[in-house]
Design an enzyme around this catalytic site. Structure first.
Site, mmCIF file in Angstrom:
data_model
loop_
_atom_site.group_PDB
_atom_site.id
_atom_site.type_symbol
_atom_site.label_atom_id
_atom_site.label_comp_id
_atom_site.label_asym_id
_atom_site.label_seq_id
_atom_site.Cartn_x
_atom_site.Cartn_y
_atom_site.Cartn_z
ATOM 1 N N HIS A 134 51.233 61.834 13.125
ATOM 2 C CA HIS A 134 52.111 62.176 12.183
ATOM 3 C C HIS A 134 52.931 60.933 11.487
ATOM 4 O O HIS A 134 53.781 61.030 12.905
ATOM 5 C CB HIS A 134 52.501 63.323 12.733
ATOM 6 C CG HIS A 134 52.988 63.992 11.274
ATOM 7 N ND1 HIS A 134 54.553 64.594 11.841
ATOM 8 C CD2 HIS A 134 52.966 63.994 10.075
ATOM 9 C CE1 HIS A 134 54.825 65.141 10.527
ATOM 10 N NE2 HIS A 134 53.885 64.676 9.472
ATOM 11 N N ASP A 135 52.757 60.698 10.236
ATOM 12 C CA ASP A 135 53.577 59.763 9.989
ATOM 13 C C ASP A 135 55.149 60.429 9.862
ATOM 14 O O ASP A 135 55.592 58.681 10.079
ATOM 15 C CB ASP A 135 52.661 59.965 8.164
ATOM 16 C CG ASP A 135 52.613 60.733 7.517
ATOM 17 O OD1 ASP A 135 54.054 61.568 7.095
ATOM 18 O OD2 ASP A 135 53.135 60.804 6.410
ATOM 19 N N THR A 189 57.740 61.095 -0.068
ATOM 20 C CA THR A 189 57.425 62.422 -0.955
ATOM 21 C C THR A 189 57.986 63.363 -0.472
ATOM 22 O O THR A 189 58.179 64.195 -1.645
ATOM 23 C CB THR A 189 55.268 62.596 -0.477
ATOM 24 O OG1 THR A 189 55.070 61.603 -1.163
ATOM 25 C CG2 THR A 189 55.138 63.526 -1.849
#
Length: 504
Positions: free
Chosen positions: A240-241, A263
């Site tokens: 997961h980034d 984002t």
């Protein structure tokens, strides 16, 4: 222990990059070998417009970046892949059944109704500890089951695990990203009972692996296409980034909060275990797994999406040149008298965000911005309010005495945003590293190959020594309204700030 070369394939929600890194106990340098868009594309399905991810196209760009890295490196020890959360591909006989839907696709709304008809939001939070988000994997899968999309599917792979499968031929599910699906219990195991209650097949996802697990060597075809040698391994980093980004936050987690700002803005603290209280649920906080078994207690805020969509809208109409220019203009404006709720669902879909902002304000009898710069200033001030509120809530709900905030990711480059957050909170904001996600990715992969050693504290110490951090201090009310900007800032080339010194 000497330095070696690692490649990060870092797929953000709107853009991806391939980064070649040289990593060792006293070395951390990164070079970009590819950058490409990853945002959703539209497909027209009768009277409905679907949003999907062109994952094969994304992987083609990533392979090009791997080839560039192979030409530049003597030997790439390992590749780590991270991406945005919750989205997945469906497979049968090892083949992708169709382009993965993007989380911004509206189909998941039907999944929310279907899931909540049999499991209340309160029960879901008690099971998985997650903030309600209408695009969480469990809702997407419920929508797919209702429409027959799951028919014939044997496996589901989250985006980074799917890319790793194409590189190695091995199917796994890495734990940090699994924790965003809503199907992983707060006890760390797949919740088969929830699947049965919702009507989903059990065993759809492969077995869980821990962060830093070796997936396998690259396939012969991948080696031939990229020029990498067959000894290059693929490692399940914190896939997961945000989990990878948090690895690279140079913080003392006992006294600091983080904002991983791209984002999305992920605002939270790092803990030994989850906070599954009803107060956390009603405040919209989520418990996700971090590297090395840590808990990421955080709140999702809309993030730079609002800025990027707005500036693109203005740019297409010839009103602004780029984000940097309009941010500079916005910094000359006074603090906005009113702010918007950045988490209002109306702002989530791609499109004309400035018009939606004007509508939101008009409905409440508030003045609308009179220029692109005023709109951008309003967004920045609104984000700062949302971030500051989330930091305070994270500290209150978790018991962490937050005395400083670390901003990493793209938002760390936004001096106006960092300053506004510091002003709203009345505490320092430490900005950087910008490429935190890629850095966290390569550090975990490097550790798996014996190039670095130690736990998160040791990895963060490498970041402190090697990465510059910019310090923003809160201004007085009178100073905020003046047009003298950035006089209080360390230069962008300043050495990394020791959080212990900042917090003392």
């Amino acid at each position: 222990m000497t330095a070696g070369e690692i490649v990060a394939v870092d797929l953000g929600a709107t853009s991806g990059r391939v980064m070649l890194a040289s990593v060792g106990p006293d070395r951390l340098s990164l070079r970009q070998t590819a950058r490409f868009p990853t945002g959703p594309m539209r497909l027209w399905q009768g009277d409905r417009t679907a949003l999907v991810s062109d994952l094969p196209g994304i992987v083609a760009h990533a392979v090009e970046g791997l080839a560039v890295a192979a030409r530049a490196a003597d030997h790439v020890h390992a590749i780590g892949v991270d991406s945005w959360a919750v989205d997945y591909g469906l497979l049968r006989d090892g083949r992708l059944l169709g382009l993965p839907y993007h989380y911004r696709d509206t189909r998941s709304e039907s999944g929310v109704s279907a899931v909540h008809a049999v499991v209340t939001p309160e029960d879901l939070h008690a099971r998985n500890g997650l903030q309600f988000l209408p695009f969480t994997t469990v809702y997407q899968l419920a929508a797919d089951e209702f429409t027959g999309v799951l028919d014939g599917a044997e496996r589901a792979l989250l985006i980074p695990d799917l890319v790793a499968y194409w590189l190695t031929g091995e199917m796994v599910t890495e734990r940090t990203n699994a924790s965003t699906t809503g199907l992983l219990g707060i006890d760390g195991r797949w919740d088969d009972d929830l699947c049965r209650r919702v009507g989903l097949p059990t065993g759809l996802f492969p077995d869980l692996v821990e962060t830093g697990s070796d997936v396998g060597p690259i396939l012969a075809g991948v080696a031939e296409a990229t020029g990498l040698d067959g000894g290059t391994r693929v490692v399940s980093v914190a896939t997961h980034d945000t989990a990878s980004a948090v690895v690279a936050v140079p913080m003392d987690p006992t006294r600091a909060a983080y904002i991983s700002c791209g984002t999305w803005g992920l605002v939270g603290v790092e803990l030994d275990g989850p906070v599954a209280s009803d107060a956390a649920r009603t405040a919209g906080f989520t418990n996700e797994v971090g590297a090395d078994g840590r808990a990421r207690f955080l709140h999702n805020v809309m993030g730079l999406w609002l800025l990027n969509e707005s500036v693109e809208h203005f740019r297409r109409r010839g009103h602004v040149a780029d984000l940097a220019t309009v941010l500079d203009q916005a910094a000359d404006l006074p603090t906005s008298d009113a702010v918007i709720d950045v988490d209002d669902p109306r702002f989530a879909a791609p499109g004309d965000v400035p018009v939606r902002i004007d509508d939101w304000l008009t409905e409440r009898g508030l003045p609308v911005p009179g220029s692109p710069a005023a709109t951008v200033r309003l967004i920045v001030d609104s984000l700062a309010v949302a971030f500051a509120d989330a930091v305070r809530s994270a500290g209150d709900l978790s018991g962490v005495p937050v005395a400083a905030v670390h901003m990493v990711g793209g938002g760390a480059q936004n001096a106006l945003l960092c300053q506004c957050v510091a002003d709203r909170l009345g505490m320092p904001v430490l900005a950087g590293p910008v490429e935190a996600t890629a850095i966290g990715n390569v550090l975990v992969a490097a550790r798996s190959q014996g190039l670095v050693a130690g736990g998160l504290d040791a990895l963060r110490e490498i970041v402190r020594r090697q990465c510059a951090v910019r310090r923003f201090v809160p201004r007085s009310t009178s100073t905020r309204t003046s047009r003298r900007r950035d006089a209080h800032l360390l230069p962008s080339t300043a050495p990394a700030v020791d959080p212990g010194k900042v917090l003392s």
